[in-house]
Write a protein that holds these residues in place. Structure first.
Motif, short mmCIF file in Angstrom:
data_model
loop_
_atom_site.label_atom_id
_atom_site.label_comp_id
_atom_site.label_asym_id
_atom_site.label_seq_id
_atom_site.Cartn_x
_atom_site.Cartn_y
_atom_site.Cartn_z
N GLY A 9 -43.42 -29.29 4.82
CA GLY A 9 -41.83 -29.42 4.48
C GLY A 9 -41.77 -28.10 3.93
O GLY A 9 -40.30 -27.91 3.22
N GLY A 10 -42.44 -27.17 3.52
CA GLY A 10 -42.06 -26.15 2.81
C GLY A 10 -43.15 -24.93 2.78
O GLY A 10 -44.40 -25.20 3.06
N ILE A 11 -42.46 -23.70 2.57
CA ILE A 11 -43.39 -22.55 2.48
C ILE A 11 -43.07 -21.66 1.41
O ILE A 11 -41.77 -21.32 1.13
N GLY A 12 -44.00 -21.30 0.62
CA GLY A 12 -43.67 -20.68 -0.48
C GLY A 12 -44.92 -19.73 -0.68
O GLY A 12 -45.57 -19.39 0.04
N VAL A 13 -44.95 -19.09 -1.94
CA VAL A 13 -45.96 -18.25 -2.42
C VAL A 13 -46.52 -18.61 -3.56
O VAL A 13 -45.97 -19.38 -4.39
N GLY A 14 -47.92 -18.30 -4.04
CA GLY A 14 -48.55 -18.75 -5.30
C GLY A 14 -49.48 -17.53 -5.65
O GLY A 14 -49.79 -16.52 -4.87
#
Ligand code: ZN
Length: 217
Positions: free
Chosen positions: A91-96
């Motif tokens: 549902g989504g791509i992000g960074v952490g």
């Protein structure tokens, strides 16, 4: 405690799966062998925090490292997901940042103990806003860069992953049923290092399509 939500998707975080040693150069820099199958661990929900968070160095550690990672948010339930279908479950791509108390982890590794105490402190899993319209984005060409006080310390690309994102989703879903709100921290490229009080860390996904800033106190 209010259940933490995934920025951009507005669904509660469920499980926080993390992958160890998914970039060969990072495995080498810590003196580890390259794994033949994904190394998986979990972080507790209390580790989740967001852009502009302040992260404290816990009194139990003298060496907290940053590990910049591409983070995948699952938005559909599935078991035994095929690699060809994996994108339909994202549902989504992000960074952490997978903050790690390296001294505690090193002691745990020597004793064959789990990594939870090294990886699970409060705010040890900050996450950015997530890209939700990524149909035109190649999962095997995601760029990630970490700046520590303005200097580039980590720069990686998902093309360098030992186990690419679809393979991670397949591997995890063969063992666990994935559900909306599950996050996968996909491992860190080389260049990890210690943080100091007063540091500012900034991570960019695809040169700023999404970003995450964290301050250390
Ligand atoms: Zn990590």
């Amino acid at each position: 405690m209010q259940q933490p939500k995934i920025p951009g998707l507005d669904i509660p975080v469920r499980n926080i799966y993390c992958i160890g040693r998914n970039y060969a150069q990072h495995a080498k820099e810590l003196g580890n062998s390259v794994p033949s199958e994904p190394i998986v661990f979990l972080k507790p929900l209390g580790a989740i925090c967001y852009d502009q968070a302040t992260v404290s160095i816990p009194p139990q550690s003298e060496s907290v490292h940053f590990e910049a990672e591409i983070v995948v948010a699952i938005s559909a339930s599935g078991k035994n997901i095929l690699q060809a279908d994996a994108k339909n479950f994202i549902g989504g791509i992000g960074v952490g940042i997978d903050f790690t108390a390296r001294d505690i982890q090193s002691r745990a590794k020597k004793k064959g103990h789990p990594w939870t105490l090294a990886k699970g402190f409060e705010n040890f899993a900050p996450i950015s806003d997530f890209i939700t319209d990524f149909k035109s984005i190649a999962l095997n060409d995601l760029d990630i860069k970490l700046f520590q006080n303005g200097f580039v310390k980590q720069h990686g690309n998902s093309s360098e992953m030992i186990f690419p994102i679809p393979q991670l989703i397949t591997f995890l879903s063969e063992r666990f049923r994935l559900h909306p709100g599950d996050l996968i921290f996909t491992g860190t490229p080389e260049g990890v290092g210690p943080v100091n009080q007063g540091d500012k860390l900034e991570i960019l996904l695809n040169n700023g399509q999404k970003s995450l800033t964290v301050n250390i106190e």
